[in-house]
Structure formats: structure tokens, C-alpha cells
Design an enzyme around this catalytic site. Structure first.
Site, PDB file in Angstrom:
ATOM      1  N   LYS A 197      54.178  46.170  29.879  1.00 18.69           N
ATOM      2  CA  LYS A 197      53.168  45.284  30.597  1.00 18.69           C
ATOM      3  C   LYS A 197      51.917  44.830  30.075  1.00 18.69           C
ATOM      4  CE  LYS A 197      50.905  41.642  32.294  1.00 18.69           C
ATOM      5  NZ  LYS A 197      49.668  41.684  30.682  1.00 18.69           N
ATOM      6  N   GLU A 273      43.992  54.142  36.959  1.00 14.34           N
ATOM      7  CA  GLU A 273      42.907  55.062  36.179  1.00 14.34           C
ATOM      8  C   GLU A 273      42.030  54.066  36.413  1.00 14.34           C
ATOM      9  OE1 GLU A 273      40.209  55.650  33.807  1.00 14.34           O
ATOM     10  OE2 GLU A 273      41.752  56.242  32.124  1.00 14.34           O
ATOM     11  N   CYS A 307      36.745  53.101  29.507  1.00 11.01           N
ATOM     12  CA  CYS A 307      36.060  53.601  30.695  1.00 11.01           C
ATOM     13  C   CYS A 307      35.714  54.560  30.950  1.00 11.01           C
ATOM     14  CB  CYS A 307      37.760  53.304  31.653  1.00 11.01           C
ATOM     15  SG  CYS A 307      38.124  54.932  31.102  1.00 11.01           S
ATOM     16  N   GLU A 409      30.273  48.156  36.098  1.00  5.34           N
ATOM     17  CA  GLU A 409      30.525  48.324  34.933  1.00  5.34           C
ATOM     18  C   GLU A 409      30.646  47.058  33.916  1.00  5.34           C
ATOM     19  OE1 GLU A 409      35.339  50.492  33.498  1.00  5.34           O
ATOM     20  OE2 GLU A 409      35.229  48.959  34.432  1.00  5.34           O
TER      21      GLU A 409
HETATM   22  N1  LIG Z   1      40.056  51.234  31.007  1.00  6.19           N
HETATM   23  C1  LIG Z   1      39.638  50.685  32.101  1.00  6.19           C
HETATM   24  O1  LIG Z   1      39.105  51.003  32.731  1.00  6.19           O
HETATM   25  C2  LIG Z   1      39.675  48.850  31.693  1.00  6.19           C
HETATM   26  C3  LIG Z   1      38.398  48.107  32.535  1.00  6.19           C
HETATM   27  N2  LIG Z   1      37.971  46.994  31.905  1.00  6.19           N
HETATM   28  C4  LIG Z   1      37.605  45.504  33.022  1.00  6.19           C
HETATM   29  O2  LIG Z   1      38.253  45.391  32.961  1.00  6.19           O
HETATM   30  C5  LIG Z   1      37.803  43.960  33.166  1.00  6.19           C
HETATM   31  C6  LIG Z   1      38.847  42.205  33.017  1.00  6.19           C
HETATM   32  O3  LIG Z   1      39.833  42.611  31.813  1.00  6.19           O
HETATM   33  P1  LIG Z   1      41.345  42.810  32.217  1.00  6.19           P
HETATM   34  O4  LIG Z   1      41.396  42.780  30.832  1.00  6.19           O
HETATM   35  O5  LIG Z   1      41.327  41.229  32.443  1.00  6.19           O
HETATM   36  O6  LIG Z   1      41.077  43.636  32.858  1.00  6.19           O
HETATM   37  P2  LIG Z   1      42.444  43.730  34.237  1.00  6.19           P
HETATM   38  O7  LIG Z   1      42.449  45.285  35.079  1.00  6.19           O
HETATM   39  O8  LIG Z   1      42.420  42.623  35.034  1.00  6.19           O
HETATM   40  O9  LIG Z   1      44.032  44.239  32.790  1.00  6.19           O
HETATM   41  C7  LIG Z   1      44.374  45.155  33.261  1.00  6.19           C
HETATM   42  C8  LIG Z   1      46.164  44.772  32.950  1.00  6.19           C
HETATM   43  O10 LIG Z   1      46.572  44.873  33.976  1.00  6.19           O
HETATM   44  C9  LIG Z   1      47.394  42.641  33.495  1.00  6.19           C
HETATM   45  N3  LIG Z   1      47.227  42.326  34.970  1.00  6.19           N
HETATM   46  C10 LIG Z   1      46.254  42.034  35.659  1.00  6.19           C
HETATM   47  N4  LIG Z   1      45.635  41.063  36.891  1.00  6.19           N
HETATM   48  C11 LIG Z   1      47.613  41.660  37.052  1.00  6.19           C
HETATM   49  C12 LIG Z   1      47.485  42.097  38.848  1.00  6.19           C
HETATM   50  N5  LIG Z   1      47.519  41.005  39.830  1.00  6.19           N
HETATM   51  N6  LIG Z   1      48.838  42.126  39.108  1.00  6.19           N
HETATM   52  C13 LIG Z   1      49.865  42.949  38.168  1.00  6.19           C
HETATM   53  N7  LIG Z   1      49.226  42.865  36.494  1.00  6.19           N
HETATM   54  C14 LIG Z   1      47.954  42.519  36.276  1.00  6.19           C
HETATM   55  C15 LIG Z   1      46.902  42.748  33.167  1.00  6.19           C
HETATM   56  O11 LIG Z   1      47.612  41.566  32.471  1.00  6.19           O
HETATM   57  C16 LIG Z   1      46.426  43.487  31.838  1.00  6.19           C
HETATM   58  O12 LIG Z   1      47.958  43.906  31.711  1.00  6.19           O
HETATM   59  C17 LIG Z   1      37.032  43.843  31.374  1.00  6.19           C
HETATM   60  O13 LIG Z   1      35.692  43.209  31.356  1.00  6.19           O
HETATM   61  C18 LIG Z   1      36.444  45.075  31.864  1.00  6.19           C
HETATM   62  O14 LIG Z   1      35.589  45.284  32.016  1.00  6.19           O
HETATM   63  C19 LIG Z   1      39.611  46.030  31.000  1.00  6.19           C
HETATM   64  C20 LIG Z   1      40.197  46.766  30.509  1.00  6.19           C
HETATM   65  C21 LIG Z   1      40.274  48.500  30.485  1.00  6.19           C
HETATM   66  O1  LIG Z   2      43.400  58.961  27.781  1.00  2.75           O
HETATM   67  C1  LIG Z   2      42.243  59.139  27.449  1.00  2.75           C
HETATM   68  O2  LIG Z   2      42.071  60.889  26.670  1.00  2.75           O
HETATM   69  C2  LIG Z   2      42.021  58.053  26.998  1.00  2.75           C
HETATM   70  C3  LIG Z   2      41.816  57.674  28.262  1.00  2.75           C
HETATM   71  C4  LIG Z   2      41.059  56.137  28.142  1.00  2.75           C
HETATM   72  C5  LIG Z   2      41.053  55.278  29.574  1.00  2.75           C
HETATM   73  O3  LIG Z   2      41.372  55.752  30.333  1.00  2.75           O
HETATM   74  C6  LIG Z   2      40.027  54.075  29.565  1.00  2.75           C
HETATM   75  O4  LIG Z   2      38.978  53.436  28.133  1.00  2.75           O
HETATM   76  O5  LIG Z   2      40.380  52.952  30.213  1.00  2.75           O
END
Ligand SMILES: NC(=O)C1=CN([C@@H]2O[C@H](COP(=O)(O)OP(=O)(O)OC[C@H]3O[C@@H](n4cnc5c(N)ncnc54)[C@H](O)[C@@H]3O)[C@@H](O)[C@H]2O)C=CC1
Ligand SMILES: O=C(O)/C=C/C=C(\O)C(=O)O
Length: 505
Positions: A197, A273, A307, A409
Site C-alpha cells: 500500500k 520504523e 526520519c 517531529e
Molecule cells: N518515515 C517517517 O517517519 C515519516 C513520517 N511522516 C510524518 O507523518 C506525518 C503524516 O504523514 P502521512 O503520510 O499521513 O504518514 P502516515 O504515517 O499517516 O502514512 C504512511 C502510510 O500509512 C498509511 N496509513 C495511514 N493510516 C493508516 C491506518 N490507520 N492503517 C493502515 N495504514 C495507514 C498511509 O496511507 C500511508 O501509506 C507527516 O507530517 C510526517 O511528519 C510521514 C512520512 C514518513
Molecule cells: O533505509 C534507509 O537507508 C533509510 C531509511 C529512511 C527512513 O526510514 C525514513 O526517512 O523514513
């Protein structure tokens, strides 16, 4: 029936000419629209133009994808030899490399990130994630123990790895291809089938990968993609589907909590993660230029949407003013612009929605009494780019440690810099967070570096470096930054069950 995706790569460059792309699901080796006919729009972060329409999956699509994955496991994929599986995964990597430009165009269209960044990091890692785990599964032994039985005879125990089954792969938008393949690579290497997804913001590369799977001969149903949203949509339906055996997720901690609840039904394992509020620590004895360069990347790379990024920087007092001035110069040298321009140093945020969130922290910093060293708002862009979600790289000083800007964050190109006086003090401040993903420490005193590495509560500690990745190493976060470790043999731990076979001789 949607267009088949040989059209996607052909259509992406046409975005400039205003055409609209369709992003279908990829289920059982075929590109399909939703049964409901529902779709949602996808916009370019560069200029706000409509990029295309993404099929919106519901229960029917998730059911179909999970059933296809199960059938593949019960069919040709489940009975395939390890050697053949490994050959196919290497072929996937080779095909990603052969179609490098298509993946680059797709990733850049989705995220708006500079092509120079995506071509150095995202796309090569997309291919490497298949190669490394093809190697790992082939070359990692399992344990054996000889034993004496109660009747004085002998027995031999050996362990075999068996795939967990159908894996739900839920992905974010910041590094779409890299993070998706970081999960799909090992999952397939271990013999599982996956339902991906992708984030609703970044549908392209996961969709394009379907073509690669078909081209190299991965059996239908092994790799499936269902597009959709999170709650009460494809994300939730997938993670709560009773025939899913494990869930791997990268994204926000709150979403991880919701997914963990869904996975609790049926006691399915999760690998998470999650978010971070990572500290960068710079001692006065560090190589100054290297530290400025490293912290600049940690704060601003990918427009701060990593992240592993650093939003809290602690600098030893004797070099504090000099460091702030140098980082300011770095931040101001990052020119926003079109991804393909060589001079572009920073792309836009992923969306206007995310920019509103980041800007709310920029406001909050002012309200909490920060001094804005640089940035703090939206840059002036040329008319053709003014509809994009651009934002200025921003540096603050002067906040107290209890400000939300220091504690939460933000996920934008920004950091707060504070002075510190002692090692003890900076360790305490770095650890004062519910998160525990990573830290980056800059010093020429290696004894101190080792001491700090031992006492910082994180999964990943970089010394005199940041985001230096060896894919064989354990990767993941402590505290609320995640559950479990992936990378190298650690990925095998999650994507397989270890079955002990005890033979009485
Ligand atoms: N790698 C990281 O740590 C990330 C952190 N973020 C943070 O998260 C905030 C929100 O961004 P989003 O894209 O909305 O992140 P999110 O964590 O809500 O979404 C990531 C994925 O999870 C899915 N998802 C959301 N709610 C779900 C649920 N209840 N059950 C199953 N799947 C679900 C989404 O459709 C997407 O594919 C951002 O503002 C940012 O601060 C966003 C992207 C990556
Ligand atoms: O696997 C990596 O090298 C990088 C990971 C980075 C994330 O998980 C992120 O920014 O969400």
C-alpha cells in the site's frame, strides 16, 4: 481496465504538456482499476498541477490482492527453488537499473525532489535492496545443535527458514522507492508474497515496479499493489485483513499505533520504523567543515523529510556562534528549483497539507520566542512554480527545551541549534525525548565518541557521519521510534519463521 503501465513512463514526461496519468492497482500480475471506479487526484509538489488520478482501493481490491498473494504462495512461487528465486530478484535489480530513467522520472514527479538526489540515493537503493537480500538469503546459515538424548542416543537439531506468508507493506511518501523496496526485497527473498500500500501521495514507482516484475518473470500474485488512503480505506483494510501474516510499516508513530492494534487481531508480527526527533551533537574538537556539511545534510536533505534527519542540534559553546553562522550560509546556499536543474539544492515539501503543518511549527517557534537565524517562511518562486509546496530552510536559536518545536517531529527543512557545556549535559538533553531513532555525533575524540554511542538511547548512532548505510547492518529505532530491526540477517528474522527440526538418530 486501466492503461498498462508501459504507458506510465511514457506519460510522466508528458506531465509538462498537461496530460493526466492513471495509476491503477497491480493485482495478480495485471493492472486493474477499482471495482467501484473510485479514484483520487494526485498533484505535483513542484507546481501544484494535477499529475493524474490514482485508483482508490477498497475491500474488494485488498481481498483480491491478498487472495492472489496466497495463491502464488500455494503455487509456483511457494515451490520455486531458492536458486531460481535469487536469480529472479537479481533480475529485478538489473531491470530497475536498465529502466533507471523511468524510475527517476516517476520518483521525481511524485516527490519533486532534485533529480541529482534521487539518482544518487533513491533509485540505486531501489535496485540494491533486491540484490543485497538475494545475497543474504543465499549465504546466511541457520543453526544446528547435536544433543545426547535421555536414552543415551544422539539427536540432531537444525533450523530451516520458512516464509511467513502474505506480508502487508505500508509505505510513506518521503523515500517511496527506497523504503518500499527495503521491505519488498527481503520479503520476496525469504519466499513471501507481498501486498504493497504505497502512500497516497506517491503512487508512481510502486506501480511501475509491477512492469519490472512481469518482465523478469516473477509469477503473478507475488507482488501486488493496492492504492488508497489509510484509515477506513486500503491501508486499514490491508493491515486488518485476516489472511495477512505480518505487517511492515514506515511512517508516523501515531499510524504505527493504529496498525499495531489492527495486527493484534490474529497476533500478527509487526516491524515498524517510526518517527524521530534526532539530536545532532557537535563538539568543539570536531572537523568543523565536515560537521557543518554533515549537519546541513541531516537537517535539509530531501527538504528535511527523512526520519533520520536532525531537527535538534547541540553545539559545544566555544564554537557555537561560528557554527550557527556557517550553517546559515549553507542553508541560504540551497536554491529551490526544478528537479532537473543542476543548481537546484532543495525541492519542495510533499504537499500543501504537509507545508501547512511545517509552517505551523515555524509560527510556533516565533511564538515561543525563537530567534530566526534564517528562513521561516515561503520562498519567492517564479510564476510557473508558485503553485508548488516550497518552503525555506530554517534555523532557530533561543528556544527552551520544552517548546513543541524541540519535542515534536516536524519533518521539514529546519533545525534548532542550542549551545552545551558538558558531555554529561548533552547526553541528557539528547535522550530527553520519547523517540529513539538515531543521532549524529561530531568529534575527533574517539573515546568520547564510543562513550556517547553507548549512552544515547537510539537504534542508530553515526559518528562523524550521517546516513552512511551498510545494508547488512541492523536498522531501526528504540523507544517510540519503532519495533524491531531490519537489514541483513535481521530482515530474515522478521520475514521468516525459524523452524527447528529435531531428528533422533
Ligand atoms: N518515515 C517517517 O517517519 C515519516 C513520517 N511522516 C510524518 O507523518 C506525518 C503524516 O504523514 P502521512 O503520510 O499521513 O504518514 P502516515 O504515517 O499517516 O502514512 C504512511 C502510510 O500509512 C498509511 N496509513 C495511514 N493510516 C493508516 C491506518 N490507520 N492503517 C493502515 N495504514 C495507514 C498511509 O496511507 C500511508 O501509506 C507527516 O507530517 C510526517 O511528519 C510521514 C512520512 C514518513
Ligand atoms: O533505509 C534507509 O537507508 C533509510 C531509511 C529512511 C527512513 O526510514 C525514513 O526517512 O523514513
Amino acid at each position: 481496465m486501466a492503461n498498462d503501465l508501459s504507458n506510465l513512463s511514457a506519460q510522466l514526461p508528458a506531465h509538462a504538456a498537461g496530460s493526466s496519468i492513471r495509476y491503477p492497482h497491480f493485482i495478480n500480475g495485471r493492472y486493474v482499476e477499482s471495482v467501484s471506479g473510485k479514484s483520487f487526484e494526485n498533484y505535483s509538489p513542484i507546481d501544484g498541477a494535477l499529475l493524474g488520478k490514482v485508483s482508490e482501493g477498497g475491500k474488494s481490491e485488498v481481498d483480491a490482492a491478498v487472495a492472489a498473494a496466497r495463491a502464488a504462495l500455494n503455487g509456483p512461487w511457494g515451490s520455486m527453488s531458492l536458486n531460481r528465486r535469487v536469480e529472479l530478484l537479481n533480475a529485478v535489480a538489473d531491470e530497475i537499473n536498465r529502466r533507471f530513467d523511468d524510475f527517476l522520472a516517476a520518483e521525481v514527479a511524485d516527490t519533486g525532489k532534485p533529480a541529482s538526489l534521487a539518482s544518487h540515493i533513491d533509485i540505486p537503493r531501489g535496485a540494491a535492496n533486491f540484490k543485497i537480500f538475494a545475497d543474504t538469503i543465499k549465504n546466511t546459515p541457520t543453526e544446528t545443535f547435536e544433543m545426547v538424548t535421555p536414552d543415551g542416543g544422539d539427536a540432531l537439531n537444525y533450523a530451516v527458514r520458512v516464509p511467513r506468508g502474505v506480508i502487508a507493506v505500508v509505505c510513506p511518501w518521503n523515500l517511496p522507492l527506497l523504503l518500499m523496496t527495503w521491505k519488498v526485497g527481503p520479503a520476496l527473498a525469504c519466499g513471501n508474497a507481498v501486498v504493497v500500500k504505497p502512500s497516497e501521495e506517491t503512487p508512481a514507482t510502486a506501480t511501475l515496479l509491477g512492469e519490472v516484475m512481469n518482465k523478469v518473470g516473477i509469477p503473478p500474485g507475488v507482488y501486488n499493489v493496492v492504492h488508497g488512503l489509510g484509515p477506513n480505506s486500503a491501508g486499514e483494510f490491508l493491515t486488518s485483513h485476516p489472511d495477512v501474516n505480518a505487517v511492515t510499516f514506515t511512517g508516523e508513530t501515531r499510524t504505527g499505533t493504529a496498525i499495531m492494534k489492527a495486527a493484534a487481531n490474529g497476533v500478527r508480527p509487526v516491524s515498524f520504523e517510526l518517527g524521530g526527533k534526532n539530536a545532532g551533537i557537535v563538539f568543539a574538537d570536531a572537523d568543523f567543515d565536515a560537521a557543518v556539511d554533515g549537519i546541513s545534510r541531516a537537517a535539509f536533505a530531501n527538504c528535511g523529510q527523512v526520519c533520520l534527519g536532525t531537527e535538534r542540534v547541540y553545539v559545544e559553546r566555544p564554537i557555537f556562534d561560528k557554527f550557527v553562522a556557517a550553517l546559515k550560509t549553507k542553508a541560504e546556499s540551497l536554491k529551490p528549483g526544478r528537479p532537473e536543474d543542476k543548481e537546484t539544492g532543495i525541492g519542495p515539501l510533499i504537499s500543501h497539507e504537509h507545508r501547512s503543518k511545517v509552517l505551523s511549527y515555524y509560527e510556533r517557534a516565533r511564538a515561543d520566542g525563537a530567534t530566526v537565524v534564517t528562513g521561516g517562511g515561503i520562498p519567492n518562486m517564479s510564476t510557473d512554480l508558485s503553485g508548488g509546496s516550497w518552503i525555506q530552510p530554517t534555523i532557530w536559536v533561543g528556544l527552551s527545551e520544552d517548546s513543541a518545536v524541540i519535542r515534536e517531529e516536524i519533518f521539514g527543512p529546519c533545525c534548532h541549534i542550542a549551545p552545551f557545556d558538558t558531555e554529561e549535559e548533552v547526553i541528557a538533553r539528547a535522550n530527553d525525548t520519547p523517540y529513539g531513532l538515531c543521532t549524529t555525533v561530531w568529534t575527533s575524540n574517539l573515546s568520547r565518541a564510543h562513550r556517547i554511542a553507548k549512552r544515547i538511547d537510539v537504534g542508530l548512532c553515526w559518528i562523524n557521519s550521517w546516513f552512511l548505510r551498510d545494508l547488512r547492518t541492523a536498522f531501526g529505532g528504540s523507544k517510540q521510534s519503532g519495533i524491531g530491526r531490519e537489514g541483513g540477517v535481521h530482515s530474515l528474522e522478521f520475514y521468516t519463521d525459524l523452524r527447528n527440526v529435531c531428528v533422533k538418530l
